[in-house]
Scaffold this active site. Structure first.
Site, PDB file in Angstrom:
ATOM      1  N   HIS A 159       0.828  -1.201   0.000  1.00  0.00           N
ATOM      2  CA  HIS A 159       0.000   0.000   0.000  1.00  0.00           C
ATOM      3  C   HIS A 159       0.866   1.256   0.000  1.00  0.00           C
ATOM      4  O   HIS A 159       0.573   2.225  -0.705  1.00  0.00           O
ATOM      5  CB  HIS A 159      -0.928   0.000   1.216  1.00  0.00           C
ATOM      6  CG  HIS A 159      -2.031   1.003   1.142  1.00  0.00           C
ATOM      7  ND1 HIS A 159      -2.001   2.197   1.821  1.00  0.00           N
ATOM      8  CD2 HIS A 159      -3.203   0.995   0.448  1.00  0.00           C
ATOM      9  CE1 HIS A 159      -3.103   2.874   1.560  1.00  0.00           C
ATOM     10  NE2 HIS A 159      -3.841   2.184   0.722  1.00  0.00           N
ATOM     11  N   HIS A 181      -4.839   6.405  -5.506  1.00  0.00           N
ATOM     12  CA  HIS A 181      -5.977   7.071  -4.883  1.00  0.00           C
ATOM     13  C   HIS A 181      -6.484   8.221  -5.749  1.00  0.00           C
ATOM     14  O   HIS A 181      -5.808   8.684  -6.661  1.00  0.00           O
ATOM     15  CB  HIS A 181      -5.606   7.593  -3.497  1.00  0.00           C
ATOM     16  CG  HIS A 181      -5.440   6.504  -2.489  1.00  0.00           C
ATOM     17  ND1 HIS A 181      -4.242   5.852  -2.301  1.00  0.00           N
ATOM     18  CD2 HIS A 181      -6.317   5.929  -1.634  1.00  0.00           C
ATOM     19  CE1 HIS A 181      -4.390   4.933  -1.362  1.00  0.00           C
ATOM     20  NE2 HIS A 181      -5.644   4.954  -0.949  1.00  0.00           N
ATOM     21  N   HIS A 190      -7.561  -1.868  -4.935  1.00  0.00           N
ATOM     22  CA  HIS A 190      -7.785  -2.419  -3.607  1.00  0.00           C
ATOM     23  C   HIS A 190      -8.493  -3.771  -3.666  1.00  0.00           C
ATOM     24  O   HIS A 190      -8.287  -4.616  -2.783  1.00  0.00           O
ATOM     25  CB  HIS A 190      -8.564  -1.418  -2.749  1.00  0.00           C
ATOM     26  CG  HIS A 190      -7.745  -0.256  -2.300  1.00  0.00           C
ATOM     27  ND1 HIS A 190      -7.676   0.926  -3.015  1.00  0.00           N
ATOM     28  CD2 HIS A 190      -6.934  -0.090  -1.218  1.00  0.00           C
ATOM     29  CE1 HIS A 190      -6.875   1.768  -2.379  1.00  0.00           C
ATOM     30  NE2 HIS A 190      -6.408   1.178  -1.301  1.00  0.00           N
ATOM     31  N   HIS A 312     -14.517   6.553   3.282  1.00  0.00           N
ATOM     32  CA  HIS A 312     -13.204   5.894   3.272  1.00  0.00           C
ATOM     33  C   HIS A 312     -12.139   6.715   3.992  1.00  0.00           C
ATOM     34  O   HIS A 312     -11.510   6.253   4.950  1.00  0.00           O
ATOM     35  CB  HIS A 312     -12.760   5.611   1.834  1.00  0.00           C
ATOM     36  CG  HIS A 312     -11.309   5.251   1.714  1.00  0.00           C
ATOM     37  ND1 HIS A 312     -10.341   6.174   1.385  1.00  0.00           N
ATOM     38  CD2 HIS A 312     -10.656   4.073   1.911  1.00  0.00           C
ATOM     39  CE1 HIS A 312      -9.160   5.592   1.372  1.00  0.00           C
ATOM     40  NE2 HIS A 312      -9.329   4.313   1.686  1.00  0.00           N
ATOM     41  N   HIS A 316     -10.358   6.227   7.921  1.00  0.00           N
ATOM     42  CA  HIS A 316      -8.905   6.149   8.120  1.00  0.00           C
ATOM     43  C   HIS A 316      -8.468   7.142   9.201  1.00  0.00           C
ATOM     44  O   HIS A 316      -7.728   6.792  10.128  1.00  0.00           O
ATOM     45  CB  HIS A 316      -8.181   6.459   6.809  1.00  0.00           C
ATOM     46  CG  HIS A 316      -7.898   5.262   5.960  1.00  0.00           C
ATOM     47  ND1 HIS A 316      -6.851   4.409   6.209  1.00  0.00           N
ATOM     48  CD2 HIS A 316      -8.529   4.763   4.872  1.00  0.00           C
ATOM     49  CE1 HIS A 316      -6.827   3.438   5.304  1.00  0.00           C
ATOM     50  NE2 HIS A 316      -7.849   3.634   4.472  1.00  0.00           N
ATOM     51  N   PHE A 333      -1.418   7.276   4.655  1.00  0.00           N
ATOM     52  CA  PHE A 333      -1.342   6.191   3.686  1.00  0.00           C
ATOM     53  C   PHE A 333      -0.128   5.285   3.845  1.00  0.00           C
ATOM     54  O   PHE A 333      -0.218   4.079   3.639  1.00  0.00           O
ATOM     55  CB  PHE A 333      -1.369   6.759   2.256  1.00  0.00           C
ATOM     56  CG  PHE A 333      -2.732   7.171   1.790  1.00  0.00           C
ATOM     57  CD1 PHE A 333      -3.850   6.449   2.145  1.00  0.00           C
ATOM     58  CD2 PHE A 333      -2.896   8.291   0.978  1.00  0.00           C
ATOM     59  CE1 PHE A 333      -5.113   6.819   1.713  1.00  0.00           C
ATOM     60  CE2 PHE A 333      -4.146   8.672   0.533  1.00  0.00           C
ATOM     61  CZ  PHE A 333      -5.258   7.935   0.902  1.00  0.00           C
ATOM     62  N   HIS A 346     -11.333  -2.072   4.023  1.00  0.00           N
ATOM     63  CA  HIS A 346     -11.382  -2.053   2.561  1.00  0.00           C
ATOM     64  C   HIS A 346     -12.234  -3.177   1.994  1.00  0.00           C
ATOM     65  O   HIS A 346     -12.731  -3.070   0.860  1.00  0.00           O
ATOM     66  CB  HIS A 346      -9.968  -2.071   1.988  1.00  0.00           C
ATOM     67  CG  HIS A 346      -9.419  -0.698   1.801  1.00  0.00           C
ATOM     68  ND1 HIS A 346      -9.704   0.067   0.696  1.00  0.00           N
ATOM     69  CD2 HIS A 346      -8.657   0.075   2.612  1.00  0.00           C
ATOM     70  CE1 HIS A 346      -9.118   1.242   0.815  1.00  0.00           C
ATOM     71  NE2 HIS A 346      -8.485   1.276   1.974  1.00  0.00           N
TER      72      HIS A 346
END
Length: 563
Positions: A159, A181, A190, A312, A316, A333, A346
């Site tokens: 990732h 992204h 993903h 999303h 996070h 990230f 996810h």
């Protein structure tokens, strides 16, 4: 703001077949000292103008029918620029291999699925046996040597590499770096990422039926961190989480970097309203839901889909540890996938992709563009072999051998309600660009009005906040967008006037020779909003932007039709 002038030259796009900008850029960089006498500046500007004009014209004429799918080459991995205070991380794969040894992915044969599809179940509904198996799978993955590409550490680094610019979007060193992204690559990347992660776990368990759970945060029972992740003696535990957000604390799907002062019942209803807005009313076309097109040679993160922004990104951030410099692990990230909860989070995002496609509406279908279908990634499989996959093989998750447990979807009936206030519309159009340090409103002209039902089904009316410039990409940014709401006291996410939120989760982006400011855009469908507010016959709308965290510069606001 003084960096921007120099940076525009550094960030000029160079097509790999038209590298004419390279000598111009090198000249400007080498002779900056001449700027003081004016000669260098004049020559630099002339060379940049000439070469950029020629290159752009030539590129457009040559590439009208040229396919440009993004192709990832993991054997060419670059060090990434991590945020300040980050834990030392090498995001690149541990075992580079020859490109001749990369295997092309093949969908599982129907005969190999004779035992049935692997069923991903809601994390809060796992029984004791399923939980024990899941814990054991993560435990075995964490026990693998760090240089094994199947190890938990290396899985987390996948990732980081794909989301922090470890790979070039082209063949040249000066090409932009890849970030999956805020583009149409978000969902398919993903999906494949979790697919191979799940397969590795099944191999370690010697159990082909093993399936990852999903964090069902869009249901009333799942709107808290699942208890299975709180046991400090479990392989599912991560010490870098927000201590204030442990169960039974309800999750805030519209998290603003601080917890709202509302009741649990209010939070539940707001979460359902948010899910309705992001899944139903705001996302009636592929680009609104999946994200903007992103091709070889393009600058990264052209535009996110609704679900990627919220919930999303918000989830996070909600999970990230406030005691760490960057809200590690989940809140940034580069480290997000170090937390085992990343994968069930996810998994639910992946589940929503299928729900969106089957929710009705003429334009609720995947892209059919070749550049999307043939875009490719590379992952290590359960045998530690490098596999090349293409987006076109990800479109039906059941073809990959798994499905989701059927659970209630309460947000389908949670349409926000209009505030119904008497609004005095401003007669003023804001001048752009404008720094969004305090809230402001602007009148925006609509491209048409009083459209028929058929016209609305054919084309969605789309509100666009464009050229959102983030001076620093490694900070959390959020602002809310309202339509025809009171300027002095905006409503909230449970009201129709609330159009949505732009959310930037900290990440890095550095173009060769440049700094890390980036531009993005915010797009939401507003056809249903217009009907609910009963303003479909109006020529203009009043759009209000309200900053919640961080500061950005807004390049403009407009409305257009799209299908």
């Amino acid at each position: 703001m003084s960096n921007k002038t120099n940076n525009k030259a550094d960030h000029l796009e160079v097509d790999e077949e038209e590298p004419l900008l390279v000598p111009a850029r090198r000249f400007c960089s080498k002779h900056r000292v001449l700027f003081v006498i004016g000669l260098g500046a004049a020559l630099c500007l002339f060379s940049l103008y000439y070469y950029s004009t020629f290159s752009l014209t030539n590129s457009l004429s040559n590439n009208k029918n040229t396919e440009r799918p993004i192709v990832i080459d993991t054997t060419k991995c670059h060090p990434v620029e991590l945020p300040k205070g980050a834990r030392a991380t090498n995001c690149c794969p541990p075992k580079p291999v020859s490109k001749s040894n990369v295997i092309d992915f093949k969908l599982p044969r129907p005969s190999s699925l004779t035992t049935g599809l692997r069923i991903r179940r809601a994390a809060h509904l796992l029984d004791d046996a399923q939980l024990a198996k899941y814990r054991k799978a993560v435990e075995l993955m964490k026990a693998l040597p760090d240089d094994d590409p199947r190890s938990f550490k290396q899985q987390a680094n996948v990732h980081c590499a794909y989301c922090y610019g470890a790979y070039s979007n082209g063949k040249n060193d000066y090409d932009p770096r890849i970030n999956v992204h805020r583009s149409w690559l978000f969902f398919p990347f993903h999906r494949f990422y979790l697919y191979f992660h799940e397969r590795i776990m099944g191999k370690l368990l010697n159990d082909t039926t093993f399936a990852l759970p999903f964090w069902n945060w869009d249901s009333l029972e799942g709107m808290q961190m699942p208890q299975i992740f709180t046991d400090q003696n479990s392989s599912l535990y991560d010490k870098y989480r927000n201590l204030n957000h442990q169960p039974p604390k309800l999750i805030d799907l519209e998290f603003n970097n601080m917890d709202p002062n509302i009741t649990d019942q209010q939070q539940l209803l707001i979460n359902l309203n948010i899910m309705y807005r992001q899944m139903v009313s705001n996302s009636k076309t592929a680009s609104l839901f999946l994200g903007a097109p992103y091709r070889a040679g393009d600058e990264p993160m052209p535009g996110p889909g609704t679900i990627e922004l919220v919930p999303h990104n918000s989830i996070h951030r909600w999970n990230g540890d406030t005691r760490t410099p960057n809200r590690e692990d989940m809140g940034v990230f580069y480290s997000a996938a170090r937390d085992p909860i990343f994968y069930p989070h996810h998994s639910n995002i992946d589940r929503l992709w299928d729900i969106w496609k089957t929710s009705g509406g003429k334009n609720r279908h995947d892209f059919d563009e070749t550049d999307w279908l043939n875009a490719s990634f590379e992952f290590y499989d359960e045998n530690a072999e490098l596999v090349r996959v293409k987006v076109k093989d990800s479109l039906d998750h059941t073809n990959l051998g798994y499905d989701y447990e059927k659970v209630d979807i309460p947000w389908l009936a949670a349409k926000p309600t209009p505030r119904k206030i008497e609004l005095k519309l401003m007669n003023k159009t804001m001048k752009f660009p404008k720094v969004l340090s305090t809230k402001f409103s602007s009148v925006v002209k609509r491209p048409g009005k009083s459209r028929s039902k058929k016209e609305k089904e054919e084309e969605e009316e789309i509100l666009i906040v464009e050229m959102i410039e983030l001076e620093m990409t490694d900070e959390f940014v959020k602002f809310d967008v309202y339509v025809n709401d009171a300027v002095d006291s905006e409503s909230g996410p449970n009201k129709t006037e609330f159009a949505g939120s732009f959310v930037n989760l900290p990440h890095a982006y550095v173009h060769k020779g440049g700094t890390n400011y980036r531009t993005s855009l915010f797009r939401v469908g507003i056809t249903e909003l217009m009907e609910e507010l009963e303003v479909d016959n109006d020529d203009t709308l009043m759009v209000t932007l309200v900053p919640k965290s961080g500061i950005v510069t807004i390049g403009g606001i407009k409305i257009e039709y799209g299908s």
